[in-house]
Enzyme design. Structure first.
Site: not given
Length: 191
Positions: A10, A12, A15, A87-89, A145, A147, A182
């Site tokens: 996801s 952040n 990557k 990157d940004e695949a 996340c 949480c 999440c």
């Protein structure tokens, strides 16, 4: 034997910083890499791969009609490449993913792609779907996340921070437009 790798996560999850660290490691050994990123990203630093922790490097830019394999092979003829880093695949086309697989299979050049798995509606991006289908190795990077659970979803938010439920699959943005959550909190935010 060279392989096609897909590192996905996801927002952040680090990557771009992981990609830039890999490029740095190759450079430390005097090995050349070819860096690529999507031309669609027009935020500051356009054309550069940049991470939220401040690392950055210039890169080739691909669009849907870019012959990535052809350009990489030209570069490889000038001086041998140790690796291709993308990157940004998620913005690759299916055909471009197969081109990258061909670089590994026919030309012995390892290819490592980094990107999002799903969009703000939980749908696969075309490039990600192709990579999940044919990559030799899949590696999930982890984001967290609020949480404390693993964040696997990308919630798009408007200027006031409210969840956006509909819209174009691709809308470029950073922390101002997306929140990594999440699945539980993603689903709750959309209710």
């Amino acid at each position: 034997m060279a392989k096609l790798y897909f590192y996905y996560a996801s927002m952040n999850a680090g990557k771009s910083s992981t990609l830039l660290q890999a490029a740095f490691n190759y450079g430390e050994r005097d090995m050349r890499v070819s860096l690529w990123t999507a031309a669609i990203d027009d935020r500051p630093g356009f054309g550069a791969i940049s991470s939220r922790i401040g690392l950055a490097s210039d890169a080739h830019r691909f669009q849907a009609d870019t012959d990535i394999a052809g350009r990489v092979l030209e570069e490889h003829e000038e001086a041998e490449l140790a690796c291709v880093l993308v990157d940004e695949a998620q913005f690759l086309t299916r055909e471009q993913v197969w081109q990258l697989a061909g670089l590994a299979d026919r030309h012995g050049i390892p290819v490592v792609c980094y990107g999002l798995r799903t969009d703000f509606q939980g749908e696969l991006f075309p490039g990600s779907a192709a990579l999940l289908g044919i990559a030799d190795a899949l590696v999930e990077l982890k984001a967290v996340c609020h949480c404390g659970r693993k964040a696997t979803m990308n919630l798009r938010v408007d200027a006031s921070g409210k969840a956006v439920k509909q819209g174009a699959q691709t809308e470029i943005g950073g922390n101002d437009r997306y929140v990594a959550l999440c699945r539980k909190h993603f689903t709750q935010a959309l209710q």
